[in-house]
Design an enzyme around this catalytic site. Structure first.
Site, PDB file in Angstrom:
ATOM      1  CE  LYS A 215       0.408 -18.060  38.566  1.00 30.32           C
ATOM      2  NZ  LYS A 215       1.372 -18.921  37.826  1.00 30.32           N
ATOM      3  CB  THR A 272       3.656 -16.113  35.893  1.00 26.06           C
ATOM      4  OG1 THR A 272       3.671 -16.822  37.129  1.00 26.06           O
ATOM      5  CG2 THR A 272       2.951 -16.956  34.859  1.00 26.06           C
TER       6      THR A 272
END
Length: 381
Positions: A215, A272
């Site tokens: 990620k 994120t």
């Protein structure tokens, strides 16, 4: 059939089995987790390298370097003595940069009691070996249960007591399945859970780790396209296709695709990739705006995990023959000097493929490949 148990099944005092927690790493996330553990009623020792920062935490109750606007509880004790932090700890949280993990494990090893669980709160894959961080720790800390704590969490919000959920993952033995309340994951979840911090339990450690490592790389990609002037459609596409890259790698390594749709996968990825509070997203935005890497973050030496992860993720994907075109694009830009415009143009004009696995391998040449390449490269130049 899944595990079924309630708090009524737990033996009296089970939550007290983890009474003292050592948090190794006094950055923003380490400090936030120390606050979480303290708020849950644990005794906490927070270790850091910087004596001045440790003194500030102990005297003025603020992490002056990483969260200067967040007041810390007076009961939080910080130290630069790693033995003091670890001795008599019932559990350890490691919250240091992934590239220092072997060194940290070697430092704490002499001071850990037998079978003390160690949860990794850093994310990545070791460069060169391709080892997930948990396997690195198993090499360095034999005899200790190794797990991970991961999820959609910004440190400042967590430290301020905003409602936060995360996944705690440890492998489950046969005995753990018979008595799940005695598993390392359940005991740590009980020790960390509070009115604001809600932990979930998983036995898919590799799936949780891959989600956390990949990620960061996808967030840099989202930042680059955002910085270059593209909007929500583009970011949503990168998040979705990035999650598919996470699924493929996790599954190839023995993880479960369903884990990637959970907190440590889709949850962490979405957070994120959606805010410049993330250093990964922020770095990407600055690079997409044409700022040279050396000048990003106003020239400060800021550690960005996705920049490190881009190397190790792509290396691991090559070893296990998994295609990860977004991660490969980020790697090429960050570490091979590839131009952002041309690299993303080539990514966007790849052959048309099927989205569901059930359709198998379909590859059809993009009908506007050359014009797509020319247009996108020009727009991002």
């Amino acid at each position: 059939m899944g595990l079924l148990f309630t708090t009524d099944d737990f033996p009296a005092g089970a939550e007290a089995k983890i009474g003292r927690i050592a948090v190794i790493g006094s950055g923003a996330w380490g400090t936030a987790l120390a606050v979480v553990a303290l708020s849950a009623g644990r005794s906490v020792r927070l270790w850091g390298r910087d004596q001045a920062l440790v003194d500030d935490i102990n005297t003025v109750h603020v992490n002056t370097r990483y969260m200067p606007d967040v007041p810390l509880p007076e009961g939080l004790i910080a130290t630069t003595d790693i033995e003091e932090a670890c001795v008599d700890a019932d559990a350890v949280l490691i919250v240091t940069p992934s590239n220092t993990l072997r060194e940290i494990c070697a430092q704490i090893r002499p001071f850990l009691g037998a079978n003390v669980p160690v949860a990794l709160c850093c994310k990545g894959i070791e460069r060169g070996t391709g080892l997930p961080l948990s396997q690195l720790c198993e090499e360095e800390l034999p005899g200790h249960p190794i797990g991970a704590l991961s999820g959609p969490t910004f440190a400042r919000e967590t430290a301020l007591g905003h409602l936060t959920a995360a996944t705690i993952a440890f492998p489950f033995s046969y005995q753990d399945r018979l008595h799940p309340e005695q598993s390392a994951a359940a005991r740590l979840a009980l020790a960390m859970g509070s009115e604001a911090f809600r932990p979930y339990i998983s036995d898919d450690l590799i799936g949780v780790e891959i989600g956390g490592a990949v990620k960061n790389v996808i967030a840099i990609a989202c930042g680059m396209m955002t910085g270059a002037g593209f909007a929500e459609n583009t970011r949503a596409a990168l998040i979705t296709r990035g999650m598919d890259e996470m699924k493929r790698l996790a599954e190839e390594l023995g993880g479960r695709r369903e884990t990637i749709t959970g907190l440590s996968g889709a949850g962490d990825l979405t957070l994120t990739c959606s805010s410049q509070t993330s250093r990964n997203m922020s770095l990407g935005v600055q690079l997409g705006q044409g700022i040279a890497r050396a000048d990003c973050f106003e020239g400060r030496n800021v550690v960005v995990e996705g920049e490190i992860n881009a190397i190790s993720v792509v290396e691991l994907a090559a070893i296990v023959h998994v295609q990860m075109p977004i991660c490969e694009a980020v790697h090429a830009i960050l570490h091979q000097g590839a131009p952002i415009g041309a690299t993303f143009a080539a990514l966007w004009s790849l052959p048309i493929q099927a989205e569901p696995k059930s359709l198998g391998k379909i590859s059809i040449n993009h009908p506007a490949k050359q014009s797509a390449v020319n247009d996108l490269a020009q727009r991002m130049s």
